[in-house]
Write a protein that holds these residues in place. Structure first.
Motif, PDB file in Angstrom:
ATOM      1  N   ILE A   6       0.846  -1.196   0.000  1.00 27.79           N
ATOM      2  CA  ILE A   6       0.000   0.000   0.000  1.00 27.79           C
ATOM      3  C   ILE A   6       0.881   1.246   0.000  1.00 27.79           C
ATOM      4  CG2 ILE A   6      -1.823   1.280   1.182  1.00 27.79           C
ATOM      5  CD1 ILE A   6      -2.717  -1.381   2.448  1.00 27.79           C
ATOM      6  N   ASP A   7       0.657   2.093  -1.002  1.00 27.11           N
ATOM      7  CA  ASP A   7       1.353   3.373  -1.115  1.00 27.11           C
ATOM      8  C   ASP A   7       0.359   4.460  -0.709  1.00 27.11           C
ATOM      9  OD1 ASP A   7       3.211   5.351  -1.784  1.00 27.11           O
ATOM     10  OD2 ASP A   7       2.496   5.450  -3.852  1.00 27.11           O
ATOM     11  N   PRO A   8       0.434   4.923   0.546  1.00 25.89           N
ATOM     12  CA  PRO A   8      -0.559   5.887   1.044  1.00 25.89           C
ATOM     13  C   PRO A   8      -0.543   7.198   0.277  1.00 25.89           C
ATOM     14  CG  PRO A   8       0.784   5.020   2.840  1.00 25.89           C
ATOM     15  CD  PRO A   8       1.435   4.602   1.560  1.00 25.89           C
ATOM     16  N   TYR A  15      -2.419   0.405  -4.415  1.00 26.36           N
ATOM     17  CA  TYR A  15      -2.321  -0.897  -3.764  1.00 26.36           C
ATOM     18  C   TYR A  15      -1.910  -1.929  -4.812  1.00 26.36           C
ATOM     19  CZ  TYR A  15      -6.977  -2.038  -5.637  1.00 26.36           C
ATOM     20  OH  TYR A  15      -8.047  -2.276  -6.472  1.00 26.36           O
ATOM     21  N   GLY A  16      -1.100  -2.876  -4.365  1.00 24.59           N
ATOM     22  CA  GLY A  16      -0.628  -3.941  -5.246  1.00 24.59           C
ATOM     23  C   GLY A  16      -0.682  -5.256  -4.512  1.00 24.59           C
ATOM     24  N   LEU A  17      -1.018  -6.303  -5.225  1.00 25.14           N
ATOM     25  CA  LEU A  17      -1.165  -7.624  -4.634  1.00 25.14           C
ATOM     26  C   LEU A  17      -0.271  -8.634  -5.338  1.00 25.14           C
ATOM     27  CD1 LEU A  17      -4.924  -7.136  -4.572  1.00 25.14           C
ATOM     28  CD2 LEU A  17      -3.721  -7.858  -2.514  1.00 25.14           C
ATOM     29  N   GLU A  46     -12.482   8.849   4.889  1.00 19.77           N
ATOM     30  CA  GLU A  46     -13.554   7.862   5.023  1.00 19.77           C
ATOM     31  C   GLU A  46     -13.619   6.969   3.778  1.00 19.77           C
ATOM     32  OE1 GLU A  46     -18.306   7.598   6.107  1.00 19.77           O
ATOM     33  OE2 GLU A  46     -17.529   9.460   5.236  1.00 19.77           O
ATOM     34  N   ILE A  47     -13.500   7.556   2.602  1.00 20.39           N
ATOM     35  CA  ILE A  47     -13.476   6.786   1.356  1.00 20.39           C
ATOM     36  C   ILE A  47     -12.307   5.807   1.378  1.00 20.39           C
ATOM     37  CG2 ILE A  47     -13.092   6.942  -1.140  1.00 20.39           C
ATOM     38  CD1 ILE A  47     -14.584   9.696  -0.997  1.00 20.39           C
ATOM     39  N   LEU A  48     -11.147   6.283   1.817  1.00 17.85           N
ATOM     40  CA  LEU A  48      -9.951   5.446   1.899  1.00 17.85           C
ATOM     41  C   LEU A  48     -10.165   4.274   2.847  1.00 17.85           C
ATOM     42  CD1 LEU A  48      -6.980   4.862   1.273  1.00 17.85           C
ATOM     43  CD2 LEU A  48      -6.364   6.531   3.048  1.00 17.85           C
ATOM     44  N   PHE A  49     -10.684   4.546   4.028  1.00 20.03           N
ATOM     45  CA  PHE A  49     -10.918   3.503   5.028  1.00 20.03           C
ATOM     46  C   PHE A  49     -11.863   2.432   4.478  1.00 20.03           C
ATOM     47  CE2 PHE A  49     -13.159   1.785   8.770  1.00 20.03           C
ATOM     48  CZ  PHE A  49     -12.077   1.314   9.492  1.00 20.03           C
ATOM     49  N   ASP A  50     -12.962   2.858   3.884  1.00 24.08           N
ATOM     50  CA  ASP A  50     -13.943   1.909   3.341  1.00 24.08           C
ATOM     51  C   ASP A  50     -13.350   1.091   2.193  1.00 24.08           C
ATOM     52  OD1 ASP A  50     -15.803   2.819   5.189  1.00 24.08           O
ATOM     53  OD2 ASP A  50     -16.831   4.145   3.752  1.00 24.08           O
ATOM     54  N   ALA A  51     -12.604   1.752   1.308  1.00 21.04           N
ATOM     55  CA  ALA A  51     -12.016   1.059   0.157  1.00 21.04           C
ATOM     56  C   ALA A  51     -10.960   0.042   0.602  1.00 21.04           C
ATOM     57  CB  ALA A  51     -11.416   2.068  -0.813  1.00 21.04           C
ATOM     58  N   ILE A  52     -10.111   0.428   1.546  1.00 18.57           N
ATOM     59  CA  ILE A  52      -9.090  -0.506   2.052  1.00 18.57           C
ATOM     60  C   ILE A  52      -9.770  -1.717   2.682  1.00 18.57           C
ATOM     61  CG2 ILE A  52      -7.310  -0.820   3.840  1.00 18.57           C
ATOM     62  CD1 ILE A  52      -6.178   0.597   1.444  1.00 18.57           C
ATOM     63  N   ASN A  53     -10.798  -1.488   3.472  1.00 21.04           N
ATOM     64  CA  ASN A  53     -11.511  -2.607   4.084  1.00 21.04           C
ATOM     65  C   ASN A  53     -12.131  -3.516   3.030  1.00 21.04           C
ATOM     66  OD1 ASN A  53     -11.328  -2.752   6.994  1.00 21.04           O
ATOM     67  ND2 ASN A  53     -12.233  -0.718   6.991  1.00 21.04           N
ATOM     68  N   ASP A  54     -12.692  -2.951   1.973  1.00 20.21           N
ATOM     69  CA  ASP A  54     -13.262  -3.763   0.890  1.00 20.21           C
ATOM     70  C   ASP A  54     -12.187  -4.625   0.233  1.00 20.21           C
ATOM     71  OD1 ASP A  54     -15.763  -2.641   1.359  1.00 20.21           O
ATOM     72  OD2 ASP A  54     -15.652  -1.255  -0.352  1.00 20.21           O
ATOM     73  N   ILE A  55     -11.031  -4.044  -0.022  1.00 21.14           N
ATOM     74  CA  ILE A  55      -9.916  -4.773  -0.649  1.00 21.14           C
ATOM     75  C   ILE A  55      -9.437  -5.898   0.268  1.00 21.14           C
ATOM     76  CG2 ILE A  55      -7.499  -4.561  -1.383  1.00 21.14           C
ATOM     77  CD1 ILE A  55      -8.325  -1.635  -2.268  1.00 21.14           C
ATOM     78  N   TYR A 142       2.002   1.253  -9.220  1.00 25.16           N
ATOM     79  CA  TYR A 142       3.281   0.563  -9.407  1.00 25.16           C
ATOM     80  C   TYR A 142       4.147   0.662  -8.146  1.00 25.16           C
ATOM     81  CZ  TYR A 142       1.992   0.268 -14.280  1.00 25.16           C
ATOM     82  OH  TYR A 142       1.325  -0.019 -15.445  1.00 25.16           O
ATOM     83  N   ASP A 143       4.098   1.804  -7.486  1.00 24.22           N
ATOM     84  CA  ASP A 143       4.837   1.956  -6.227  1.00 24.22           C
ATOM     85  C   ASP A 143       4.342   0.947  -5.190  1.00 24.22           C
ATOM     86  OD1 ASP A 143       6.220   4.040  -7.383  1.00 24.22           O
ATOM     87  OD2 ASP A 143       5.114   5.616  -6.339  1.00 24.22           O
ATOM     88  N   ALA A 144       3.026   0.744  -5.144  1.00 24.82           N
ATOM     89  CA  ALA A 144       2.451  -0.202  -4.178  1.00 24.82           C
ATOM     90  C   ALA A 144       2.870  -1.629  -4.511  1.00 24.82           C
ATOM     91  CB  ALA A 144       0.928  -0.075  -4.180  1.00 24.82           C
TER      92      ALA A 144
END
Length: 158
Positions: A6-8, A15-17, A46-55, A142-144
């Motif tokens: 995760i590249d904040p 984000y990269g997996l 809030e958008i970030l928190f929700d999106a990270i949780n979804d991922i 790409y950074d992530a």
């Protein structure tokens, strides 16, 4: 094993997996979370928190690699980035995902071989290493993925 990098960011969060099996990369992908939909910083967080949780729910990573904070000339940018990192770290902690941190310099050294590499060099090497089918437009993606690759190299050669 699935590694998420995760590249904040406060505008785009990359984000990269990586899916690893017996020290081999089976699958890789990366993208960004677009936070520009938020009108102000609290709404973007809030958008970030929700999106990270979804991922995290979708991919169920075993470990997370987050870029450590670095010094910047703009103090306001550092505080904003710190708030985004805090939201990410909270989401990871709530999902019981272990966290590893690397500096941008460590990631560039692991992926490109040069701690002063440019974003274009990181993008090029990430593509060379994992040959992405979907190529995101944002360097943050790409950074992530570079963060995830950095950790993969550390555990692979440790």
């Amino acid at each position: 094993m699935i590694i998420i990098g995760i590249d904040p960011g406060s505008r785009f969060c990359g984000y990269g997996l990586l899916e690893i099996n017996e020290r081999r990369i089976l699958a890789a992908g990366c993208d960004v979370i677009n936070l520009l939909k938020g009108k102000d910083l609290p709404q973007r967080l809030e958008i970030l928190f929700d999106a990270i949780n979804d991922i995290l729910r979708e991919y169920k990573p075993d470990i997370a690699v987050v870029e450590s904070i670095f010094y910047h000339k703009q103090i306001r940018s550092v505080f904003t980035l710190g708030q985004a990192r805090g939201v990410i770290l909270l989401a990871l902690a709530q999902n019981d995902i272990p966290i590893v941190e690397y500096s941008p310099r460590e990631v560039k050294k692991a992926v490109v071989g040069n701690g002063n590499a440019s974003k274009q060099q990181v993008r090029y090497m990430v593509n060379q290493i994992v040959n992405l089918h979907h190529k995101p437009a944002q360097d943050d993606a790409y950074d992530a993925l570079g963060l995830a690759l950095c950790h993969y190299h550390r555990i692979r050669f440790a």
